[in-house]
Design a protein around this motif. Structure first.
Motif, PDB file in Angstrom:
ATOM      1  N   LEU A  80     -10.319  -0.037  -1.334  1.00  0.00           N
ATOM      2  CA  LEU A  80      -9.474  -1.148  -0.913  1.00  0.00           C
ATOM      3  C   LEU A  80     -10.300  -2.426  -0.940  1.00  0.00           C
ATOM      4  CD1 LEU A  80      -7.750   0.394   2.248  1.00  0.00           C
ATOM      5  CD2 LEU A  80      -6.965   0.447  -0.109  1.00  0.00           C
ATOM      6  N   ASP A  81      -9.746  -3.455  -1.571  1.00  0.00           N
ATOM      7  CA  ASP A  81     -10.456  -4.734  -1.608  1.00  0.00           C
ATOM      8  C   ASP A  81      -9.840  -5.662  -0.563  1.00  0.00           C
ATOM      9  OD1 ASP A  81     -11.735  -7.052  -2.107  1.00  0.00           O
ATOM     10  OD2 ASP A  81     -11.157  -7.213  -4.220  1.00  0.00           O
ATOM     11  N   ALA A  82     -10.554  -5.830   0.539  1.00  0.00           N
ATOM     12  CA  ALA A  82     -10.039  -6.687   1.612  1.00  0.00           C
ATOM     13  C   ALA A  82     -10.904  -7.932   1.780  1.00  0.00           C
ATOM     14  CB  ALA A  82      -9.960  -5.904   2.916  1.00  0.00           C
ATOM     15  N   VAL A  83     -11.609  -8.296   0.699  1.00  0.00           N
ATOM     16  CA  VAL A  83     -12.407  -9.523   0.748  1.00  0.00           C
ATOM     17  C   VAL A  83     -11.452 -10.707   0.844  1.00  0.00           C
ATOM     18  CG1 VAL A  83     -13.984 -10.991  -0.586  1.00  0.00           C
ATOM     19  CG2 VAL A  83     -14.331  -8.511  -0.518  1.00  0.00           C
ATOM     20  N   GLY A  84     -11.766 -11.642   1.735  1.00  0.00           N
ATOM     21  CA  GLY A  84     -10.907 -12.809   1.902  1.00  0.00           C
ATOM     22  C   GLY A  84      -9.767 -12.562   2.879  1.00  0.00           C
ATOM     23  N   LYS A  85      -9.687 -11.353   3.407  1.00  0.00           N
ATOM     24  CA  LYS A  85      -8.615 -11.058   4.366  1.00  0.00           C
ATOM     25  C   LYS A  85      -9.194 -10.971   5.776  1.00  0.00           C
ATOM     26  CE  LYS A  85      -5.355  -8.963   1.274  1.00  0.00           C
ATOM     27  NZ  LYS A  85      -6.084  -8.976  -0.012  1.00  0.00           N
TER      28      LYS A  85
ATOM     29  N   ILE B  78      -5.631  -2.496   9.086  1.00  0.00           N
ATOM     30  CA  ILE B  78      -4.283  -1.948   8.885  1.00  0.00           C
ATOM     31  C   ILE B  78      -4.205  -1.284   7.506  1.00  0.00           C
ATOM     32  CG2 ILE B  78      -1.830  -2.548   8.629  1.00  0.00           C
ATOM     33  CD1 ILE B  78      -2.304  -4.741  10.762  1.00  0.00           C
ATOM     34  N   MET B  79      -4.819  -1.947   6.482  1.00  0.00           N
ATOM     35  CA  MET B  79      -4.846  -1.365   5.134  1.00  0.00           C
ATOM     36  C   MET B  79      -5.543  -0.009   5.171  1.00  0.00           C
ATOM     37  SD  MET B  79      -5.933  -4.820   3.033  1.00  0.00           S
ATOM     38  CE  MET B  79      -6.285  -4.111   1.424  1.00  0.00           C
TER      39      MET B  79
ATOM     40  N   ALA C 217      -4.072   3.882   4.493  1.00  0.00           N
ATOM     41  CA  ALA C 217      -4.647   4.764   3.477  1.00  0.00           C
ATOM     42  C   ALA C 217      -5.037   6.104   4.102  1.00  0.00           C
ATOM     43  CB  ALA C 217      -5.859   4.104   2.833  1.00  0.00           C
ATOM     44  N   LEU C 218      -5.668   6.046   5.279  1.00  0.00           N
ATOM     45  CA  LEU C 218      -6.114   7.285   5.922  1.00  0.00           C
ATOM     46  C   LEU C 218      -4.915   8.147   6.330  1.00  0.00           C
ATOM     47  CD1 LEU C 218      -9.044   5.915   8.129  1.00  0.00           C
ATOM     48  CD2 LEU C 218      -9.225   7.279   6.034  1.00  0.00           C
ATOM     49  N   LEU C 219      -3.810   7.495   6.716  1.00  0.00           N
ATOM     50  CA  LEU C 219      -2.596   8.247   7.079  1.00  0.00           C
ATOM     51  C   LEU C 219      -2.060   9.024   5.888  1.00  0.00           C
ATOM     52  CD1 LEU C 219      -0.525   5.837   9.357  1.00  0.00           C
ATOM     53  CD2 LEU C 219      -1.419   8.079   9.983  1.00  0.00           C
ATOM     54  N   GLU C 220      -2.330   8.522   4.661  1.00  0.00           N
ATOM     55  CA  GLU C 220      -1.874   9.204   3.449  1.00  0.00           C
ATOM     56  C   GLU C 220      -2.785  10.367   3.084  1.00  0.00           C
ATOM     57  OE1 GLU C 220       0.836   8.918   1.379  1.00  0.00           O
ATOM     58  OE2 GLU C 220       1.600   7.746   3.062  1.00  0.00           O
ATOM     59  N   GLY C 221      -3.836  10.566   3.868  1.00  0.00           N
ATOM     60  CA  GLY C 221      -4.721  11.699   3.629  1.00  0.00           C
ATOM     61  C   GLY C 221      -5.848  11.429   2.645  1.00  0.00           C
TER      62      GLY C 221
ATOM     63  N   ASN D  76      -0.734  -5.040  -1.071  1.00  0.00           N
ATOM     64  CA  ASN D  76      -2.126  -4.621  -0.923  1.00  0.00           C
ATOM     65  C   ASN D  76      -2.247  -3.119  -1.095  1.00  0.00           C
ATOM     66  OD1 ASN D  76      -3.074  -7.166  -0.283  1.00  0.00           O
ATOM     67  ND2 ASN D  76      -2.725  -6.891   1.911  1.00  0.00           N
ATOM     68  N   CYS D  77      -3.400  -2.673  -1.656  1.00  0.00           N
ATOM     69  CA  CYS D  77      -3.689  -1.254  -1.646  1.00  0.00           C
ATOM     70  C   CYS D  77      -3.763  -0.814  -0.194  1.00  0.00           C
ATOM     71  CB  CYS D  77      -5.021  -0.965  -2.356  1.00  0.00           C
ATOM     72  SG  CYS D  77      -4.798  -0.724  -4.127  1.00  0.00           S
ATOM     73  N   PRO D  78      -3.355   0.355   0.193  1.00  0.00           N
ATOM     74  CA  PRO D  78      -2.954   1.465  -0.670  1.00  0.00           C
ATOM     75  C   PRO D  78      -1.477   1.490  -1.049  1.00  0.00           C
ATOM     76  CG  PRO D  78      -2.952   2.206   1.589  1.00  0.00           C
ATOM     77  CD  PRO D  78      -3.310   0.748   1.618  1.00  0.00           C
ATOM     78  N   ILE D  79      -0.706   0.457  -0.752  1.00  0.00           N
ATOM     79  CA  ILE D  79       0.750   0.529  -0.980  1.00  0.00           C
ATOM     80  C   ILE D  79       1.114   0.900  -2.431  1.00  0.00           C
ATOM     81  CG2 ILE D  79       2.977  -0.674  -0.701  1.00  0.00           C
ATOM     82  CD1 ILE D  79       1.560  -0.193   1.977  1.00  0.00           C
ATOM     83  N   PRO D  80       0.515   0.240  -3.477  1.00  0.00           N
ATOM     84  CA  PRO D  80       0.885   0.618  -4.848  1.00  0.00           C
ATOM     85  C   PRO D  80       0.617   2.096  -5.136  1.00  0.00           C
ATOM     86  CG  PRO D  80      -0.376  -1.433  -4.848  1.00  0.00           C
ATOM     87  CD  PRO D  80      -0.433  -0.886  -3.455  1.00  0.00           C
ATOM     88  N   VAL D  81      -0.504   2.612  -4.593  1.00  0.00           N
ATOM     89  CA  VAL D  81      -0.866   4.019  -4.833  1.00  0.00           C
ATOM     90  C   VAL D  81       0.136   4.939  -4.135  1.00  0.00           C
ATOM     91  CG1 VAL D  81      -2.690   5.748  -4.587  1.00  0.00           C
ATOM     92  CG2 VAL D  81      -3.288   3.364  -5.024  1.00  0.00           C
ATOM     93  N   ILE D  82       0.518   4.569  -2.916  1.00  0.00           N
ATOM     94  CA  ILE D  82       1.478   5.392  -2.164  1.00  0.00           C
ATOM     95  C   ILE D  82       2.838   5.407  -2.865  1.00  0.00           C
ATOM     96  CG2 ILE D  82       2.740   5.606   0.022  1.00  0.00           C
ATOM     97  CD1 ILE D  82       0.240   4.354   1.388  1.00  0.00           C
ATOM     98  N   MET D  83       3.263   4.229  -3.345  1.00  0.00           N
ATOM     99  CA  MET D  83       4.555   4.134  -4.053  1.00  0.00           C
ATOM    100  C   MET D  83       4.547   5.025  -5.295  1.00  0.00           C
ATOM    101  SD  MET D  83       5.061  -0.004  -3.804  1.00  0.00           S
ATOM    102  CE  MET D  83       6.644  -0.249  -4.588  1.00  0.00           C
ATOM    103  N   THR D  84       3.420   4.975  -6.040  1.00  0.00           N
ATOM    104  CA  THR D  84       3.313   5.753  -7.270  1.00  0.00           C
ATOM    105  C   THR D  84       3.289   7.255  -6.974  1.00  0.00           C
ATOM    106  OG1 THR D  84       1.998   3.929  -8.121  1.00  0.00           O
ATOM    107  CG2 THR D  84       2.024   5.930  -9.435  1.00  0.00           C
TER     108      THR D  84
END
Lengths: 341, 76
Positions: A81-86, A93-94, A98-102, A10-18
């Protein structure tokens, strides 16, 4: 050149990894993702870091390429972040990650009011502001502003009405890994009793109030850190509503007794996996009590979603506790011994 | 320090019949007979003291007088 496989994340993980790879000075990065929102976020990241962006679809996945000299220290200006359906707490948590990444301007798409309320609380508790709007059943929450973000989510509300025990206990226990003050909405007394046991077990404070048949249970205070490691090195696989022959009342009683006896033993299983008619344990009050006790002690409970659906009892289990065949096969492979009842 | 009670049975059929008439599921639990008690059948039922009257009343409706035993247990 670096390849990143961020499918299933889930986003933001791909963005953080990149972003990490950009910071290492990499000039050509390909990222494999499985949703459109991730590509949009990576495009924003590329613009922000001064890199060229391209994207091509491969089947249902997307291959994003970022090229050029990137600015390592770039902050993520805006992210969606698309959290529809979650179900909560996942959207919160998503957002927190993301906010922790600034991220300066965070947009979260969700499909229920509880998620909107929880995201608003997350923003306010961290000194930020949240603005929400609704269109065609999808809520957009935009979080902006300064404010320091804490590792733990300060407060959250989870809706466990309509689900049967042990589900509310499992939801609460999982959420408490990330949340300080947890409010659980439940509609059964047995759930309140079991949540109280959980609170005692974790050293949390417990408060309950009732309105129109809905109990609001607040677990607050510091509490103990929840141990993640599995409690036992074996697993139980339940595929029927009783042990052995189930067309007489003995089999059902043996299963009740078996699960009760597990609560009394030292050598607990690491997991209990319920498949086919085994998922009907969620309909039995006695077994619910025992399963709630096992969940509190750290036994992982896994329910087959297909099976819940087949028997028309999906509503008894919260979506985040439903597993598919992949999860079940993986879970079984963790243990040296799986006992099928 | 809630007082707990256990009823053991002479026959498995008696235990299953008893479980069937005791329909307050959330308060009564089917358990294996505790090791400290010996009984012909391995199935027992357990409940808190507050439900004693309810349980004993229901037990009378079964035709198994003398085929079950009530035990008072001390729990933590």
């Amino acid at each position: 050149m670096t390849n990143i496989d961020a499918r299933g994340k889930n986003c933001p993980i791909p963005v953080i990894m990149t972003k990490k790879v950009i910071a290492e000075g990499e000039k050509e990065i390909t990222v494999l993702v499985d949703n459109k929102t991730a590509t949009l976020n990576l495009e924003k990241l590329a613009q922000n870091s001064g890199m060229a962006y391209s994207c091509k679809a491969i089947g249902s996945d997307f291959e994003v390429t970022l090229m050029g000299e990137g600015k390592a220290e770039a902050v993520i200006e805006a992210l969606t972040l698309d959290a529809v359906g979650k179900a909560c707490p996942t959207p919160v948590i998503m957002a927190k990650n993301a906010l922790l990444e600034g991220v300066k301007e965070l947009t979260v798409l969700v499909d229920n009011k509880i998620a909107v309320a929880n995201l608003t609380k997350l923003a306010e508790n961290n000194g930020k502001t949240a603005v929400s709007s609704e269109k065609d059943g999808v809520f957009t929450v935009v979080i902006t502003g300064e404010g320091k973000v804490s590792e733990m989510i300060p407060a959250i509300t989870l809706d466990a009405t309509k689900t049967n025990c042990p589900i509310p206990v499992v939801m609460a226990k999982n959420a408490l890994k990330e949340v300080k003050e947890l409010t659980m909405l439940v509609d059964m007394e047995i759930a309140v009793t079991n949540l109280k046991k959980l609170a005692n077990n974790l050293g949390k404070t417990f408060e309950v109030s009732e309105e129109n048949g809905i109990y609001s249970v607040v677990l607050g205070g510091e509490g103990k850190v929840i141990d993640e490691k599995p409690v036992g090195d074996w697993a139980v696989f339940v595929t029927e509503k009783g042990i052995g022959v189930t067309d007489n009342p003995l089999g059902g009683n043996l299963l009740k007794m078996y699960i009760y006896t597990l609560t009394q033993t030292e050598n607990l299983p690491g997991a209990m996996i319920f498949m086919n008619e085994g998922v009907k344990v969620l309909e039995n009050e006695e077994i619910q009590l025992s399963l709630a006790e096992l969940a509190i002690k750290g036994v992982k409970l896994v329910f087959c979603g297909t099976c819940l659906n087949f028997y028309g009892i999906s509503h008894l289990c919260a979506p985040q506790n439903v597993s598919n065949m992949y999860d079940i096969v993986e879970e079984m492979a963790k243990y040296n011994k799986v006992v099928k009842l | 320090m809630a007082k707990k009670y256990v009823i053991s049975f002479e026959s498995t059929h008696g235990a299953i019949a008893a479980r069937r008439v005791l329909d307050k599921s959330g308060m009564i639990r089917t358990i294996p007979v505790p090791r400290a008690i010996s009984a012909a059948c391995g199935i027992a039922i357990s409940f808190d003291g507050e439900n004693l009257d309810y349980v004993m009343e229901k037990m009378k409706t079964l035709d198994i007088e003398g085929e079950y035993h009530l035990h008072a247990m001390d729990e933590e």
